[in-house]
Design an enzyme around this catalytic site. Structure first.
Site, PDB file in Angstrom:
ATOM      1  N   ASP A  21     -30.059 -26.893  58.211  1.00 45.99           N
ATOM      2  CA  ASP A  21     -28.759 -27.210  56.974  1.00 45.99           C
ATOM      3  C   ASP A  21     -27.942 -27.825  57.871  1.00 45.99           C
ATOM      4  O   ASP A  21     -27.722 -27.552  58.817  1.00 45.99           O
ATOM      5  CB  ASP A  21     -28.875 -25.832  56.983  1.00 45.99           C
ATOM      6  N   ASN A  69     -33.056 -28.987  45.368  1.00 49.59           N
ATOM      7  CA  ASN A  69     -32.805 -29.910  45.465  1.00 49.59           C
ATOM      8  C   ASN A  69     -32.883 -30.757  45.106  1.00 49.59           C
ATOM      9  O   ASN A  69     -32.131 -32.458  45.206  1.00 49.59           O
ATOM     10  CB  ASN A  69     -33.251 -30.856  47.413  1.00 49.59           C
TER      11      ASN A  69
END
Ligand code: FPP
Length: 250
Positions: A21, A69
């Protein structure tokens, strides 16, 4: 300095899972487009894969693209899919030489055809490799995976209710996309976020968690070794008390 001065050879996790991340924030800090961060993120994957192989980790699962996503801007999604194809094409030779076996978890059907093709070719080419298993979680969601397994159980129950009633944890494991892989002993998440984000919910039940503020494009071999050292310093009790663990280890 040798990495073995920082970690012990005795307690290397067999399976490490990583939520990579912070690519976007890393790029933004530099006034660059988010995709620049993802591109640098591929360098981190290469570095971490190398050191994980070196210390004897056998399975490395990377959360590369979640089902959520798909909600990102189209330009970023297309960029990530292209990056995947490009990264496979750039890295496959070296990965194969280093005996890396590539595999994936997730629902591949929604991935663009060119991604599926390059992934499947790479998976096929490396399938006999045994040094380390690099598992890419793509279009993956743990709830999707668990729901899929539950539906399979429901179908089995129609034919054999008794069998399903006797199902064990291990039987359920065998319905998951990770069925041939031990559960991760260690989960790493970069960028300071402290969430699981729909990743390996069943498999992480007893994993140790390691959170770091380092953004994924800055995460390198040293950071990975630090995470392993942290893991090695912990006592995994699996619901027991400390004395029981120490007796078991004697
Ligand atoms: C999270 O950062 C990262 C991703 C959603 C994608 C990870 C992808 C790569 C590291 C590169 C491509 C992968 C392969 C397998 C070639 P973020 O975008 O959420 O960052 P932010 O939280 O700072 O916005």
């Amino acid at each position: 300095m040798s990495i073995w001065s920082k970690i012990s050879r005795d307690k290397i996790p067999l399976h490490v899972a990583i939520i990579m991340d912070g690519n976007g924030r890393w790029a933004k800090k530099r006034g660059e487009h988010r995709l620049f961060g993802h591109t640098k993120g591929v360098d981190s994957i290469r570095n971490v894969l190398k050191v994980a192989t070196e210390i004897g980790v056998k399975h490395l699962t990377l959360y590369a693209f979640s089902t959520e996503n798909w909600n990102r801007p189209k330009e970023e999604i297309d960029g990530l899919m292209n990056l995947l194809v490009q990264a496979i094409s750039n890295e496959i030779e070296e990965m194969d030489k280093n005996e890396v076996k590539l595999s994936m978890i997730g629902d591949e059907m929604r991935l663009p055809e060119k991604c599926r093709q390059s992934l499947n070719e790479a998976i096929d080419r490396t399938k006999e490799n045994t040094k380390i298993n690099l598992i890419l979680a793509l279009n993956y969601s743990a709830r999707w995976e668990i729901l899929h397994a539950a539906k399979q159980m429901a179908i089995m129950a129609v034919n054999d209710k008794n069998k399903v009633q006797q199902f064990t944890n291990e039987d359920f494991d065998n319905l998951l996309t990770t069925k041939d892989v031990p559960h991760p002993e260690l989960l790493i998440r970069t960028s300071g976020e402290k969430r699981i984000s729909n990743f390996l919910l069943w498999q992480l039940a007893y994993s140790e968690f390691y959170f770091t503020d380092v953004l994924w494009p800055d995460f390198g071999a040293d950071n990975f070794i630090k995470a392993i050292a942290s893991y090695q310093s912990r006592e995994r009790r699996f619901g027991m008390v400390s004395e029981q663990i120490n007796t078991t280890n004697e």
